[in-house]
Design an enzyme around this catalytic site. Structure first.
Site, PDB file in Angstrom:
ATOM      1  N   SER A  12       0.834  -1.211   0.000  1.00  0.00           N
ATOM      2  CA  SER A  12       0.000   0.000   0.000  1.00  0.00           C
ATOM      3  C   SER A  12       0.863   1.253   0.000  1.00  0.00           C
ATOM      4  CB  SER A  12      -0.907   0.010   1.226  1.00  0.00           C
ATOM      5  OG  SER A  12      -1.490   1.292   1.357  1.00  0.00           O
ATOM      6  N   HIS A  37      -1.118  -1.535  -3.943  1.00  0.00           N
ATOM      7  CA  HIS A  37      -2.437  -1.350  -3.321  1.00  0.00           C
ATOM      8  C   HIS A  37      -2.686   0.154  -3.160  1.00  0.00           C
ATOM      9  CE1 HIS A  37      -5.573  -2.835  -0.374  1.00  0.00           C
ATOM     10  NE2 HIS A  37      -5.284  -1.719   0.286  1.00  0.00           N
ATOM     11  N   ASP A  39      -5.123   2.876  -1.510  1.00  0.00           N
ATOM     12  CA  ASP A  39      -6.183   3.077  -0.520  1.00  0.00           C
ATOM     13  C   ASP A  39      -6.942   4.364  -0.824  1.00  0.00           C
ATOM     14  OD1 ASP A  39      -6.030   0.864   1.359  1.00  0.00           O
ATOM     15  OD2 ASP A  39      -4.014   1.598   1.827  1.00  0.00           O
ATOM     16  N   MET A  41      -9.757   6.856  -0.069  1.00  0.00           N
ATOM     17  CA  MET A  41     -10.599   7.239   1.083  1.00  0.00           C
ATOM     18  C   MET A  41     -11.328   8.539   0.768  1.00  0.00           C
ATOM     19  SD  MET A  41      -8.007   6.479   4.238  1.00  0.00           S
ATOM     20  CE  MET A  41      -6.924   5.043   4.265  1.00  0.00           C
ATOM     21  N   HIS A  70      -8.409  -0.304  -3.420  1.00  0.00           N
ATOM     22  CA  HIS A  70      -9.266  -0.560  -2.252  1.00  0.00           C
ATOM     23  C   HIS A  70     -10.116   0.691  -2.024  1.00  0.00           C
ATOM     24  CE1 HIS A  70      -9.338  -1.324   2.421  1.00  0.00           C
ATOM     25  NE2 HIS A  70     -10.548  -1.414   1.875  1.00  0.00           N
ATOM     26  N   MET A  72     -12.466   2.763  -0.083  1.00  0.00           N
ATOM     27  CA  MET A  72     -13.088   3.002   1.233  1.00  0.00           C
ATOM     28  C   MET A  72     -13.929   4.256   1.091  1.00  0.00           C
ATOM     29  SD  MET A  72      -9.792   2.075   3.565  1.00  0.00           S
ATOM     30  CE  MET A  72      -8.701   2.339   2.175  1.00  0.00           C
ATOM     31  N   MET A 141     -10.568  -6.941   6.639  1.00  0.00           N
ATOM     32  CA  MET A 141      -9.858  -5.846   7.313  1.00  0.00           C
ATOM     33  C   MET A 141      -9.570  -6.273   8.753  1.00  0.00           C
ATOM     34  SD  MET A 141      -9.605  -3.305   5.097  1.00  0.00           S
ATOM     35  CE  MET A 141      -8.759  -2.293   6.299  1.00  0.00           C
ATOM     36  N   ASP A 179      -5.940  -7.175   5.199  1.00  0.00           N
ATOM     37  CA  ASP A 179      -5.457  -5.794   5.159  1.00  0.00           C
ATOM     38  C   ASP A 179      -5.521  -5.172   6.552  1.00  0.00           C
ATOM     39  OD1 ASP A 179      -4.753  -3.223   4.473  1.00  0.00           O
ATOM     40  OD2 ASP A 179      -6.500  -2.839   3.200  1.00  0.00           O
TER      41      ASP A 179
HETATM   42  C1  DX5 Z   1      -6.293   0.950   6.115  1.00  0.00           C
HETATM   43  C2  DX5 Z   1      -5.883   0.612   4.704  1.00  0.00           C
HETATM   44  C3  DX5 Z   1      -4.720  -0.287   4.699  1.00  0.00           C
HETATM   45  C4  DX5 Z   1      -3.533   0.319   5.349  1.00  0.00           C
HETATM   46  C5  DX5 Z   1      -2.662  -0.744   5.913  1.00  0.00           C
HETATM   47  O1  DX5 Z   1      -7.390   1.745   6.100  1.00  0.00           O
HETATM   48  O2  DX5 Z   1      -6.907  -0.018   4.005  1.00  0.00           O
HETATM   49  O3  DX5 Z   1      -4.422  -0.763   3.387  1.00  0.00           O
HETATM   50  O4  DX5 Z   1      -2.821   1.132   4.484  1.00  0.00           O
HETATM   51  O5  DX5 Z   1      -1.691  -0.160   6.700  1.00  0.00           O
HETATM   52  P1  DX5 Z   1      -0.768  -1.001   7.679  1.00  0.00           P
HETATM   53  O6  DX5 Z   1      -0.143  -2.099   6.869  1.00  0.00           O
HETATM   54  O7  DX5 Z   1       0.223   0.004   8.176  1.00  0.00           O
HETATM   55  O8  DX5 Z   1      -1.672  -1.523   8.746  1.00  0.00           O
HETATM   56 ZN    ZN Z   2      -6.271  -1.038   2.064  1.00  0.00          ZN
END
Ligand code: DX5
Ligand code: ZN
Length: 224
Positions: A12, A37, A39, A41, A70, A72, A141, A179
């Protein structure tokens, strides 16, 4: 005991220095990770705002590594086409954020990407029953989404095993992504429970030697 299955890694870039995204991509490539990956948001489904589809499209131009998006975000269905056009290879969205989940999964598949469903720690595996036979992957998650660098929520780990039992008993072939809080210290248990793809941000990008950390994550921490 670790199995001989080949575990994949999705790195990520949330944790990378995004003023030097080329460098982050080279680190991923040099470390032999299997996906990048992203993320995404929206500041509503989760507290932070991060990237949009242009970021995915720009990454697509500078790497051949598969891109794993991903989402979110609330109402993910309205964004799917943008990420398909950006060249995403895998797209997951949250069961908790969509109403017509079956339709959204089918739109992703029809667009040529692998379709994944993500669930937050408070959502049980049982909530997946009506779509489990059409997903390409389920992303468990193991932290509450929104931030990298959180501690793994141990009670979420058993969901990996539950899913593994379901896929074997129903003769399904979906993959299990995990994740949140993945590191060489936690990966052994995740792999033993049935994880196929481990998503990592902080353990990988904060490591002095990301390539070594990726190798150790894959090996379940033992170095095998
Ligand atoms: C969290 C994300 C993850 C995150 C993981 O909301 O979806 O992909 O980046 O981070 P680590 O590996 O640091 O827990
Ligand atoms: Zn993620």
């Amino acid at each position: 005991m670790l199995t001989s299955r080949k575990v994949q890694i999705s790195a990520s870039v949330l944790r990378a220095d995004l003023t030097k995204v080329d460098k982050a991509v080279r680190i991923c490539e040099d470390s032999g990770v299997d996906y990048i990956h992203i993320d995404v948001m929206d500041g509503h489904f989760v507290p932070q705002l991060t990237f949009g589809n242009k970021f995915a499209a720009d990454l697509r131009k500078i790497t051949k590594l598969p891109i794993d998006v991903h989402l979110m975000v609330n109402n993910p269905a309205i964004f799917i086409d943008d990420y398909l056009k950006a060249g995403a290879d895998a797209i997951s969205f949250h069961l908790e954020a969509d109403i017509h989940v079956n339709r959204t999964l089918n739109v992703i598949k029809a667009g040529g990407a692998r379709a994944g469903i993500s669930i937050v720690p408070s959502t049980p595996v049982a909530a997946l029953s009506e779509i489990i036979d059409i997903v390409d992957f389920v992303q468990i998650m193991t932290v509450n989404p929104g931030f990298s660098g959180q501690k793994i929520i141990h009670s979420s780990i058993r969901k990996i095993k539950e899913l593994d039992v379901i896929r074997k008993s129903q003769n399904l072939s979906f993959e299990i992504f995990v994740d949140g809080g993945v590191s060489s210290k936690t990966s052994g248990e995740l792999i033993n429970f049935g994880a196929d793809v481990l998503v990592t941000a902080s353990a990988f990008f904060d490591a002095d030697d990301p390539k070594k950390e990726a190798m150790l994550i894959r090996a379940g921490g033992s170095g095998l």
